[in-house]
Scaffold this active site. Structure first.
Site, PDB file in Angstrom:
ATOM      1  N   ALA A   1       0.874  -1.177   0.000  1.00 50.41           N
ATOM      2  CA  ALA A   1       0.000   0.000   0.000  1.00 50.41           C
ATOM      3  C   ALA A   1       0.908   1.222   0.000  1.00 50.41           C
ATOM      4  O   ALA A   1       2.065   1.158   0.433  1.00 50.41           O
ATOM      5  CB  ALA A   1      -0.883  -0.019   1.235  1.00 50.41           C
TER       6      ALA A   1
ATOM      7  N   GLY B   1       0.616  -4.873   0.847  1.00 48.96           N
ATOM      8  CA  GLY B   1      -0.558  -4.886  -0.018  1.00 48.96           C
ATOM      9  C   GLY B   1      -0.294  -5.565  -1.364  1.00 48.96           C
ATOM     10  O   GLY B   1      -1.224  -6.067  -1.993  1.00 48.96           O
TER      11      GLY B   1
ATOM     12  N   GLU C   1      -0.766  -9.088  -0.680  1.00 44.74           N
ATOM     13  CA  GLU C   1      -2.206  -9.259  -0.424  1.00 44.74           C
ATOM     14  C   GLU C   1      -3.015  -9.204  -1.719  1.00 44.74           C
ATOM     15  O   GLU C   1      -3.957  -9.969  -1.913  1.00 44.74           O
ATOM     16  CB  GLU C   1      -2.673  -8.195   0.578  1.00 44.74           C
ATOM     17  CG  GLU C   1      -2.059  -8.432   1.955  1.00 44.74           C
ATOM     18  CD  GLU C   1      -2.211  -7.250   2.907  1.00 44.74           C
ATOM     19  OE1 GLU C   1      -1.767  -6.146   2.544  1.00 44.74           O
ATOM     20  OE2 GLU C   1      -2.788  -7.430   3.985  1.00 44.74           O
TER      21      GLU C   1
ATOM     22  N   GLU D   1       4.508  -5.073   7.192  1.00 43.14           N
ATOM     23  CA  GLU D   1       3.809  -3.977   7.882  1.00 43.14           C
ATOM     24  C   GLU D   1       4.312  -3.774   9.307  1.00 43.14           C
ATOM     25  O   GLU D   1       4.315  -2.654   9.822  1.00 43.14           O
ATOM     26  CB  GLU D   1       2.289  -4.246   7.908  1.00 43.14           C
ATOM     27  CG  GLU D   1       1.602  -4.141   6.554  1.00 43.14           C
ATOM     28  CD  GLU D   1       1.622  -5.419   5.725  1.00 43.14           C
ATOM     29  OE1 GLU D   1       2.349  -6.381   6.090  1.00 43.14           O
ATOM     30  OE2 GLU D   1       0.910  -5.458   4.715  1.00 43.14           O
TER      31      GLU D   1
HETATM   32  N1  CAA Z   1       4.647   3.174  -0.635  1.00 42.99           N
HETATM   33  C1  CAA Z   1       5.063   4.339  -1.171  1.00 42.99           C
HETATM   34  N2  CAA Z   1       6.217   4.475  -1.849  1.00 42.99           N
HETATM   35  C2  CAA Z   1       6.982   3.356  -1.983  1.00 42.99           C
HETATM   36  C3  CAA Z   1       6.611   2.121  -1.451  1.00 42.99           C
HETATM   37  C4  CAA Z   1       5.367   2.052  -0.741  1.00 42.99           C
HETATM   38  N3  CAA Z   1       4.903   0.905  -0.230  1.00 42.99           N
HETATM   39  N4  CAA Z   1       7.586   1.218  -1.730  1.00 42.99           N
HETATM   40  C5  CAA Z   1       8.532   1.877  -2.432  1.00 42.99           C
HETATM   41  N5  CAA Z   1       8.158   3.168  -2.590  1.00 42.99           N
HETATM   42  C6  CAA Z   1       8.908   4.224  -3.271  1.00 42.99           C
HETATM   43  C7  CAA Z   1      10.098   4.668  -2.466  1.00 42.99           C
HETATM   44  O1  CAA Z   1       9.711   5.610  -1.474  1.00 42.99           O
HETATM   45  C8  CAA Z   1      10.979   5.274  -3.545  1.00 42.99           C
HETATM   46  O2  CAA Z   1      10.478   6.556  -3.849  1.00 42.99           O
HETATM   47  P1  CAA Z   1      11.478   7.825  -3.970  1.00 42.99           P
HETATM   48  O3  CAA Z   1      12.344   7.463  -5.145  1.00 42.99           O
HETATM   49  O4  CAA Z   1      10.569   8.966  -4.216  1.00 42.99           O
HETATM   50  O5  CAA Z   1      12.238   7.859  -2.699  1.00 42.99           O
HETATM   51  C9  CAA Z   1      10.719   4.368  -4.739  1.00 42.99           C
HETATM   52  O6  CAA Z   1       9.474   3.700  -4.475  1.00 42.99           O
HETATM   53  C10 CAA Z   1      11.791   3.307  -4.937  1.00 42.99           C
HETATM   54  O7  CAA Z   1      11.907   2.588  -3.703  1.00 42.99           O
HETATM   55  P2  CAA Z   1      13.322   2.358  -2.981  1.00 42.99           P
HETATM   56  O8  CAA Z   1      14.271   3.462  -3.289  1.00 42.99           O
HETATM   57  O9  CAA Z   1      13.041   2.073  -1.540  1.00 42.99           O
HETATM   58  O10 CAA Z   1      13.800   1.042  -3.746  1.00 42.99           O
HETATM   59  P3  CAA Z   1      14.790  -0.092  -3.205  1.00 42.99           P
HETATM   60  O11 CAA Z   1      15.108  -0.936  -4.376  1.00 42.99           O
HETATM   61  O12 CAA Z   1      15.914   0.511  -2.442  1.00 42.99           O
HETATM   62  O13 CAA Z   1      13.919  -0.935  -2.143  1.00 42.99           O
HETATM   63  C11 CAA Z   1      11.943  -2.063  -1.349  1.00 42.99           C
HETATM   64  C12 CAA Z   1      12.825  -1.686  -2.560  1.00 42.99           C
HETATM   65  C13 CAA Z   1      12.711  -3.035  -0.433  1.00 42.99           C
HETATM   66  C14 CAA Z   1      10.688  -2.737  -1.885  1.00 42.99           C
HETATM   67  C15 CAA Z   1      11.589  -0.779  -0.539  1.00 42.99           C
HETATM   68  O14 CAA Z   1      11.063   0.168  -1.450  1.00 42.99           O
HETATM   69  C16 CAA Z   1      10.566  -0.992   0.528  1.00 42.99           C
HETATM   70  O15 CAA Z   1      10.895  -1.513   1.581  1.00 42.99           O
HETATM   71  N6  CAA Z   1       9.295  -0.569   0.309  1.00 42.99           N
HETATM   72  C17 CAA Z   1       8.248  -0.604   1.292  1.00 42.99           C
HETATM   73  C18 CAA Z   1       7.762  -2.029   1.493  1.00 42.99           C
HETATM   74  C19 CAA Z   1       6.673  -2.048   2.544  1.00 42.99           C
HETATM   75  O16 CAA Z   1       6.889  -1.752   3.702  1.00 42.99           O
HETATM   76  N7  CAA Z   1       5.434  -2.420   2.133  1.00 42.99           N
HETATM   77  C20 CAA Z   1       4.299  -2.485   3.012  1.00 42.99           C
HETATM   78  C21 CAA Z   1       3.520  -1.234   2.901  1.00 42.99           C
HETATM   79  S1  CAA Z   1       2.238  -1.131   4.153  1.00 42.99           S
HETATM   80  C22 CAA Z   1       0.970  -2.057   3.536  1.00 42.99           C
HETATM   81  O17 CAA Z   1       1.050  -2.608   2.470  1.00 42.99           O
HETATM   82  C23 CAA Z   1      -0.222  -2.130   4.430  1.00 42.99           C
HETATM   83  C24 CAA Z   1      -1.225  -3.164   4.043  1.00 42.99           C
HETATM   84  O18 CAA Z   1      -1.473  -4.121   4.716  1.00 42.99           O
HETATM   85  C25 CAA Z   1      -2.010  -3.049   2.843  1.00 42.99           C
END
Ligand code: CAA
Length: 257
Positions: free
Chosen positions: A65, A108, A111, A131
């Protein structure tokens, strides 16, 4: 309809939906949800489409998400809007949807893949429910669906530690139905969807409904439900055609009637 966060195409009788927010690794915001639901409903209503594939990019199916969109939401907003309830509409699709997953399917994203009917993974796929690392828990079904897919021990491990599972582990534990080399992912998923789309659509839809019912009910009720659907299929011309074609050693010509 023109979409900004997804790309829709048709390949024969298959509707292909590609998540397309590359700069955010396909993070699922409210726009992508609305567009995805609209596309799925559109393909659902299109008599020329028999099955769908949802995919992302080589790097990410979806990284969760959209954290930046969620960050400032208050409890009362989340509760009042019943935040994430909109995803239930995606799961009401009656035609089969295959998730074709390469790269990250996190939070998400994992999911959403589990809301599809089955998952075909590239060998590069990584699944996780991270999460907990953000101070929350899964909110689009992860704690419920992942547990049904992989069992309590592994689901607890994933939800409590936030660790990722690679494609081999995901296949071993029943989360995905097949793993293929990354370069073959889309073609393999489309081939599977095209195969489904060539069958009689009412029987395909009932097969989906019957398998899904097994999650919702007791074995005795589920068996009764399956049997009643099975009986109803004898009302179809396609049942007569399918069985006649077998007896006559030819390919069936299904008309969805
Ligand atoms: N939401 C918003 N933006 C996101 C995102 C997310 N879930 N995941 C990645 N992005 C964005 C980053 O902020 C980044 O944007 P900027 O360039 O503007 O900074 C861009 O995508 C590229 O991401 P990274 O630079 O972090 O890329 P990476 O290759 O270094 O890492 C990754 C990849 C490990 C997937 C890392 O992006 C990450 O950990 N993302 C978040 C994963 C996460 O926590 N997901 C769960 C979200 S909460 C949820 O989903 C709740 C639910 O139950 C529905």
């Amino acid at each position: 309809m023109a979409y900004e966060t997804i790309i829709t195409e048709t390949r024969g009788k298959v509707g292909l939906i590609t998540l397309n927010r590359p700069k955010a690794l396909n993070a699922l915001n409210s726009q992508i949800l609305a567009e995805l639901v609209s596309a799925v409903n559109g393909f659902g209503a299109d008599p020329g489409i028999g099955a769908m594939v949802v995919t992302g990019s080589d790097k990410a199916f979806a990284a969760g998400a959209d954290i930046k969109e969620m960050q400032a939401i208050s409890y009362v907003d989340a509760y009042s809007q019943d935040f994430f309830v909109g995803w239930e509409e995606f799961t009401r699709a009656r035609k089969p949807i295959i998730a074709a997953v390469a790269g990250y399917a996190l939070g998400g994203g994992c999911e959403l893949a589990m809301m599809c009917d089955f998952i075909i993974a590239a060998d590069t796929a990584k699944f996780g429910q991270p999460e907990i690392t953000l101070g929350v828990i899964p909110g689009m079904g992860g704690s419920q669906r992942l547990t049904r897919f992989v069992g309590k021990s592994k689901a607890m491990d994933m939800c409590l530690t936030g660790r990722m599972m690679d494609a081999a582990e995901a296949e071993r534990s029943g989360l995905v139905s097949r793993v293929v080399p990354a370069g073959e992912l889309i073609e393999e998923a489309i081939r599977a969807a095209a195969k489904i789309a060539d069958f009689s659509l009412p029987s395909v839809m009932m097969a989906k409904e019957a398998v899904n019912r097994s999650y919702e009910t007791t074995l005795a009720e589920g068996l009764r439900f399956e049997r009643r659907l099975f009986h109803s299929l004898f009302a179809l011309e396609d049942q007569k055609e399918g069985m006649a074609a077998f007896a006559e050693k030819r390919k069936p010509n299904f008309t969805n009637r």
